[in-house]
Write a protein that holds these residues in place. Structure first.
Motif: not given
Length: 151
Positions: A27-50
């Motif tokens: 749910v934090k992806y909908l509320t914006g509480s899980t921001p995209r990482p600015t450094v490092g591997n953001d593949e997990k974030w991209l997959c969950e956001d998608a």
């Protein structure tokens, strides 16, 4: 979600979607509480956001397409239904936009221009009975936001 959004059933659709998204702890992806990482591997974030985006897009009736926003008219819709349908279509259209200015000043200008265009589109689509109000809104010294124009 077992309920598909059709432009008029926002509350039951929203509740069903939130249940599904909460069940997966995303749910934090909908509320914006899980921001995209600015450094490092953001593949997990991209997959969950998608994943969350695909759930939402698949929970909307196919007849509600971004192209419907252009030239939409109030017609027989209530003012509230017209406004909510139009804003929903614009939100859906925003998910397809790939370019947003990266310079803060340009981003502010871009957002203001988009808001102004939407105010005009909203007002143009109103039934003739709102002509006097349309003139009053457009005659304001400070150009209104979309919410102000609706109110």
């Amino acid at each position: 979600s077992s309920i598909k959004f059709n432009g008029t059933n926002y509350l039951p659709w929203f509740k069903a979607c939130m249940l599904s998204v909460r069940a997966t702890k995303l749910v934090k992806y909908l509320t914006g509480s899980t921001p995209r990482p600015t450094v490092g591997n953001d593949e997990k974030w991209l997959c969950e956001d998608a994943l969350v985006m695909s759930w939402l897009l698949n929970s909307i009736e196919p007849t509600l397409s971004p192209k419907q926003a252009q030239g939409m008219r109030q017609g027989e819709l209530s003012l509230a239904t017209y406004y909510s349908t139009l804003t929903h279509l614009w939100q859906q259209l925003d998910t397809y936009r790939t370019h947003k200015p990266s310079i803060p000043e340009e981003l502010v200008t871009y957002q203001k221009d988009t808001e102004n265009e939407r105010v005009y589109e909203f007002l143009v689509g109103l039934r003739p009975e709102f002509d006097q109000i349309r003139v009053q809104v457009l005659g304001r010294v400070l150009f209104p936001t979309l919410r102000e124009a609706y109110n």
